[in-house]
Design a protein around this motif. Structure first.
Motif, short mmCIF file in Angstrom:
data_model
loop_
_atom_site.label_atom_id
_atom_site.label_comp_id
_atom_site.label_asym_id
_atom_site.label_seq_id
_atom_site.Cartn_x
_atom_site.Cartn_y
_atom_site.Cartn_z
N PHE A 138 16.68 1.92 5.00
CA PHE A 138 15.51 2.38 4.25
C PHE A 138 14.66 3.33 5.09
O PHE A 138 14.13 4.32 4.58
N ILE A 139 14.54 3.03 6.36
CA ILE A 139 13.77 3.90 7.27
C ILE A 139 14.44 5.26 7.39
O ILE A 139 13.80 6.30 7.24
N VAL A 140 15.74 5.26 7.64
CA VAL A 140 16.47 6.52 7.81
C VAL A 140 16.53 7.28 6.49
O VAL A 140 16.42 8.51 6.48
N LEU A 141 16.68 6.59 5.38
CA LEU A 141 16.76 7.24 4.07
C LEU A 141 15.49 8.03 3.77
O LEU A 141 15.55 9.15 3.28
N SER A 142 14.35 7.45 4.10
CA SER A 142 13.09 8.14 3.82
C SER A 142 12.90 9.37 4.71
O SER A 142 12.18 10.29 4.36
N ILE A 143 13.57 9.39 5.86
CA ILE A 143 13.45 10.52 6.77
C ILE A 143 14.49 11.60 6.45
O ILE A 143 14.17 12.79 6.42
N LYS A 144 15.72 11.21 6.17
CA LYS A 144 16.83 12.16 6.03
C LYS A 144 17.07 12.65 4.61
O LYS A 144 17.62 13.72 4.43
N CYS A 145 16.73 11.87 3.61
CA CYS A 145 17.03 12.25 2.23
C CYS A 145 15.84 12.97 1.61
O CYS A 145 14.74 12.42 1.53
N LYS A 146 16.06 14.19 1.16
CA LYS A 146 14.97 15.00 0.60
C LYS A 146 14.54 14.54 -0.78
O LYS A 146 13.49 14.94 -1.25
N LYS A 147 15.35 13.72 -1.43
CA LYS A 147 14.99 13.22 -2.75
C LYS A 147 14.12 11.96 -2.69
O LYS A 147 13.68 11.46 -3.71
N VAL A 148 13.88 11.45 -1.49
CA VAL A 148 13.11 10.22 -1.33
C VAL A 148 11.90 10.50 -0.47
O VAL A 148 11.99 11.19 0.56
N ARG A 149 10.75 9.99 -0.87
CA ARG A 149 9.56 10.10 -0.04
C ARG A 149 8.72 8.84 -0.18
O ARG A 149 8.83 8.10 -1.16
N GLY A 190 0.79 -1.23 0.00
CA GLY A 190 0.00 0.00 0.00
C GLY A 190 0.82 1.28 0.00
O GLY A 190 0.27 2.38 0.01
N TYR A 191 2.14 1.17 -0.01
CA TYR A 191 3.02 2.34 -0.05
C TYR A 191 4.06 2.17 -1.14
O TYR A 191 4.33 1.07 -1.60
N VAL A 192 4.65 3.29 -1.52
CA VAL A 192 5.66 3.27 -2.56
C VAL A 192 6.76 4.28 -2.20
O VAL A 192 6.48 5.35 -1.68
N PHE A 193 8.01 3.88 -2.46
CA PHE A 193 9.15 4.80 -2.36
C PHE A 193 9.21 5.57 -3.67
O PHE A 193 9.19 4.98 -4.74
N GLU A 194 9.32 6.89 -3.59
CA GLU A 194 9.41 7.70 -4.79
C GLU A 194 10.70 8.50 -4.77
O GLU A 194 11.10 9.03 -3.73
N LEU A 195 11.33 8.60 -5.93
CA LEU A 195 12.54 9.40 -6.10
C LEU A 195 12.12 10.72 -6.74
O LEU A 195 11.42 10.73 -7.75
N LEU A 196 12.53 11.83 -6.13
CA LEU A 196 12.12 13.15 -6.58
C LEU A 196 13.24 13.86 -7.31
O LEU A 196 14.42 13.60 -7.07
#
Length: 196
Positions: A181-192, A96-102
């Motif tokens: 993966f958890i930290v990346l989604s929090i700290k990296c502004k290019k990932v949501r 139900g969720y997706v990692f997106e690269l911005l």
């Protein structure tokens, strides 16, 4: 409060499923690439030695050469597959969720709306991969320190790194991958993370 708990469970499930798929692919592709490299080198050595007829001694020697190069090739293959594997965690609906690269905002337009990159190339991943890879290194180093303390306190090893090998390092990388993966989604502004 109940809605927050359910969301937290769903997000935790997303991270676990994402990590599980990543770990499975990483393991499979690393094994295949390592096998191909080791087999290619072993075959090259066999050809360079004159293609002598296969007997027990030569087969035993070829197996020993293959095992030696398999261990060495593992490190090289792992680095390649770690880079490639990051591409495939994005834009896949998992639980139900997706990692997106911005996209990155232009320097002059900081408040510009960033768009989702749908067709991700390896060039798009370089900045994210560097952050993620450094995060993996720090997490693996922390695990090694904890393991070293535990081994020193509760084992009878004489040398500090008698217990350490590439396969144990791989297990540390897999464990660090989940938390990265958890930290990346929090700290990296290019990932949501988005719902899908």
């Amino acid at each position: 409060m109940i809605c927050w708990v359910n969301l937290d469970k769903k997000v935790s499930r997303f991270y676990f499923l994402l990590w599980f798929r990543w770990a499975l692919k990483l393991t499979l592709y690393t094994l295949v690439l390592t096998f191909v490299i080791a087999a290619f080198i072993t075959l090259g050595i066999y050809i360079a030695q004159g293609l002598k007829p296969l007997d027990i001694e030569i087969i035993t020697a070829l197996i020993a050469i293959f095992k030696f190069w398999f261990v060495l090739s593992w490190s090289f293959a792992l680095l390649i597959i770690l880079f490639r594997s990051l591409k495939y965690i994005f834009n896949k609906c998992v639980g139900g969720y997706v990692f997106e690269l911005l996209t990155c905002p232009v320097q002059e337009k900081k408040d510009e709306i960033r768009e989702v990159i749908t067709d991700i190339g390896y060039g798009d991943l370089l900045k994210v991969w560097r952050k993620w890879f450094m995060l993996l290194i720090w997490m693996v180093a922390a695990q090694m320190i904890v393991a070293l303390i535990i081994m020193k306190l509760f084992s009878s090893y004489e040398n500090i790194f008698d217990w350490f090998n590439i396969y144990l390092l791989y297990i540390f990388i897999l464990i660090a991958g989940y938390f990265s993966f958890i930290v990346l989604s929090i700290k990296c502004k290019k990932v949501r993370i988005s719902k899908c």
